[in-house]
Design an enzyme around this catalytic site. Structure first.
Site, PDB file in Angstrom:
ATOM      1  N   GLU A  33     -21.333   7.962 -43.059  1.00  0.00           N
ATOM      2  CA  GLU A  33     -21.395   7.146 -41.814  1.00  0.00           C
ATOM      3  C   GLU A  33     -20.313   6.316 -41.426  1.00  0.00           C
ATOM      4  O   GLU A  33     -19.840   6.248 -40.254  1.00  0.00           O
ATOM      5  CB  GLU A  33     -22.739   6.266 -41.528  1.00  0.00           C
ATOM      6  CG  GLU A  33     -24.004   7.080 -41.817  1.00  0.00           C
ATOM      7  CD  GLU A  33     -24.453   7.240 -43.117  1.00  0.00           C
ATOM      8  OE1 GLU A  33     -25.415   7.828 -43.815  1.00  0.00           O
ATOM      9  OE2 GLU A  33     -23.633   6.804 -44.191  1.00  0.00           O
ATOM     10  N   TYR A 102     -23.331   6.958 -57.903  1.00  0.00           N
ATOM     11  CA  TYR A 102     -23.749   5.842 -58.856  1.00  0.00           C
ATOM     12  C   TYR A 102     -24.118   4.740 -57.682  1.00  0.00           C
ATOM     13  O   TYR A 102     -23.583   3.596 -57.373  1.00  0.00           O
ATOM     14  CB  TYR A 102     -22.717   5.333 -59.682  1.00  0.00           C
ATOM     15  CG  TYR A 102     -22.313   6.189 -60.689  1.00  0.00           C
ATOM     16  CD1 TYR A 102     -22.997   6.219 -61.890  1.00  0.00           C
ATOM     17  CD2 TYR A 102     -21.442   7.164 -60.456  1.00  0.00           C
ATOM     18  CE1 TYR A 102     -22.676   7.146 -62.910  1.00  0.00           C
ATOM     19  CE2 TYR A 102     -21.068   7.940 -61.382  1.00  0.00           C
ATOM     20  CZ  TYR A 102     -21.674   8.022 -62.666  1.00  0.00           C
ATOM     21  OH  TYR A 102     -21.250   9.002 -63.580  1.00  0.00           O
ATOM     22  N   ASN A 163     -26.495  16.417 -42.834  1.00  0.00           N
ATOM     23  CA  ASN A 163     -25.652  15.746 -44.239  1.00  0.00           C
ATOM     24  C   ASN A 163     -26.529  15.830 -45.363  1.00  0.00           C
ATOM     25  O   ASN A 163     -26.461  14.600 -46.098  1.00  0.00           O
ATOM     26  CB  ASN A 163     -24.782  14.406 -43.947  1.00  0.00           C
ATOM     27  CG  ASN A 163     -23.632  14.466 -44.377  1.00  0.00           C
ATOM     28  OD1 ASN A 163     -23.189  15.163 -45.372  1.00  0.00           O
ATOM     29  ND2 ASN A 163     -22.717  13.534 -43.614  1.00  0.00           N
ATOM     30  N   ARG A 165     -27.723  15.974 -49.087  1.00  0.00           N
ATOM     31  CA  ARG A 165     -27.169  15.665 -50.218  1.00  0.00           C
ATOM     32  C   ARG A 165     -28.048  15.925 -51.416  1.00  0.00           C
ATOM     33  O   ARG A 165     -29.214  15.204 -51.622  1.00  0.00           O
ATOM     34  CB  ARG A 165     -26.324  14.451 -50.502  1.00  0.00           C
ATOM     35  CG  ARG A 165     -25.730  13.918 -49.500  1.00  0.00           C
ATOM     36  CD  ARG A 165     -24.045  14.627 -49.403  1.00  0.00           C
ATOM     37  NE  ARG A 165     -23.421  14.524 -48.358  1.00  0.00           N
ATOM     38  CZ  ARG A 165     -22.546  13.317 -48.070  1.00  0.00           C
ATOM     39  NH1 ARG A 165     -22.381  12.491 -49.309  1.00  0.00           N
ATOM     40  NH2 ARG A 165     -21.780  13.390 -47.180  1.00  0.00           N
ATOM     41  N   GLY A 224     -17.302  25.353 -40.997  1.00  0.00           N
ATOM     42  CA  GLY A 224     -15.861  25.693 -41.774  1.00  0.00           C
ATOM     43  C   GLY A 224     -14.627  26.241 -41.628  1.00  0.00           C
ATOM     44  O   GLY A 224     -14.279  26.128 -40.446  1.00  0.00           O
ATOM     45  N   GLY A 254     -16.323  17.584 -42.386  1.00  0.00           N
ATOM     46  CA  GLY A 254     -17.476  17.424 -41.668  1.00  0.00           C
ATOM     47  C   GLY A 254     -17.750  16.214 -40.670  1.00  0.00           C
ATOM     48  O   GLY A 254     -17.876  16.184 -39.554  1.00  0.00           O
ATOM     49  N   ASP A 255     -17.314  14.964 -41.411  1.00  0.00           N
ATOM     50  CA  ASP A 255     -17.083  13.926 -40.797  1.00  0.00           C
ATOM     51  C   ASP A 255     -16.138  13.667 -39.807  1.00  0.00           C
ATOM     52  O   ASP A 255     -16.267  13.102 -38.426  1.00  0.00           O
ATOM     53  CB  ASP A 255     -17.078  12.652 -41.677  1.00  0.00           C
ATOM     54  CG  ASP A 255     -18.202  12.309 -42.802  1.00  0.00           C
ATOM     55  OD1 ASP A 255     -19.203  12.735 -42.534  1.00  0.00           O
ATOM     56  OD2 ASP A 255     -17.940  12.166 -43.933  1.00  0.00           O
TER      57      ASP A 255
END
Length: 313
Positions: A33, A102, A163, A165, A224, A254-255
């Site tokens: 973001e 993390y 998005n 993940r 892509g 992509g961002d």
């Protein structure tokens, strides 16, 4: 435009190859973001970011970086006891890579939907959200839900990049949660694999039809290296890819596309112009290492598109 999300210190490897053989890393700033906010700000849009950072050196580094990019951080607070999120990147010789997160105790987990400033959201032209923030956990799903409700109440445009993940949640969790957001979405910015999770289809035309059934009027399918497909005002258009000078790092492409698409929408461009502009930014991003280092300023895009001359001396 404004957005909500978790920022991270991104550790970029000093050499390409498996991370277990990398002994040094460069400190950068990342976050899906936040990358979009940075990209929009560099293009000249007034941007704002809603978040929380650890009350530590990494948090202050991100905060100062954001201010330097011209992003309004007035809705960002520091939190004790929650370290600023980290990720380590693995980049291979061909530019592909993996990300190791993390962020189990992200500072954003201290937020609640009551923390949202309704006036801040209602005064924006567009709210951009992604599937990353709700995947982190805590109250993030309810925060996004409340932000979407506020945006709709005040006729603020909503753009959404799934998005997804899969290191943060599984496909079923993603589908169940993100499907709840779709009725609030005006602009869907998706890849084929993400759409397959959401809708069960991966063909661009089928994605567009499923999106329209969900009430979404403007859709972009990111392909892509094969370009992109867009749908706006009843018109569907395929845009050819713009090959980069060299693929160095595919993270953030992509961002970058999202940034260009949002900019075009807010400037009321034609679909053809929007897709070409967005494709160009995606191409520029992959030619530079880093999550947002390749996000260009408006003049740089115009030069690449042949709309302005480059003056070197």
């Amino acid at each position: 435009m404004i957005t909500i999300g978790d920022a991270m210190i991104t550790l970029n490897p000093s050499i390409a190859g498996p991370m277990r053989f990398v002994s040094s890393f460069d400190r950068k700033v990342g976050g899906a973001e936040l990358n979009v906010a940075i990209g929009c700000s560099r293009l000249g849009l007034k941007t704002g970011w809603i978040s929380r950072l650890g009350n530590d050196e990494f948090g202050r580094f991100i905060y100062n970086f954001v201010r330097g990019e011209g992003i309004d951080p007035s809705e960002v607070n520091f939190v004790d006891g929650y370290p600023t999120s980290l990720n380590f990147k693995e980049v291979m010789e061909d530019g592909s890579g993996r990300t190791f997160y993390y962020r189990e105790k992200s500072p954003t987990q201290t937020m609640t939907s009551d923390d949202l400033n309704e006036d801040y959201i209602k005064n924006a032209k567009l709210l951009h959200v992604t599937g990353v923030f709700p995947a982190i956990g805590g109250n993030n799903v309810s925060i996004i839900q409340r932000a979407l409700e506020i945006a709709k109440k005040h006729n603020v445009l909503v753009s959404f990049d799934p998005n997804i993940r899969l290191k943060l949640w599984n496909k079923q969790q993603a589908k169940e949660t993100l499907s709840e957001f779709l009725p609030y979405v005006d602009i869907l910015l998706t890849g084929e694999e993400e759409a397959d999770v959401l809708f069960g289809v991966s063909d661009p035309d089928a994605i567009i039809e499923k999106s329209k059934e969900a009430g979404i009027s403007t859709i972009a399918v990111k392909l892509g290296e094969r370009g992109s497909v867009g749908h706006k005002e009843g018109k569907t258009l395929y845009a050819n890819p713009i090959p980069p000078s060299k693929v160095v790092d595919t993270v953030g492409a992509g961002d970058g596309f999202d940034t260009g698409f949002i900019y075009g929408i807010l400037n009321e461009w034609s679909l053809e112009k929007i897709l070409k502009f967005a494709n160009m930014i995606g191409s520029m991003v992959v030619s530079i290492s880093g999550d947002n280092e390749g996000l260009p300023y408006l003049e740089e895009v115009e030069i690449q598109l042949g709309e302005k001359d480059r003056v070197e001396r």
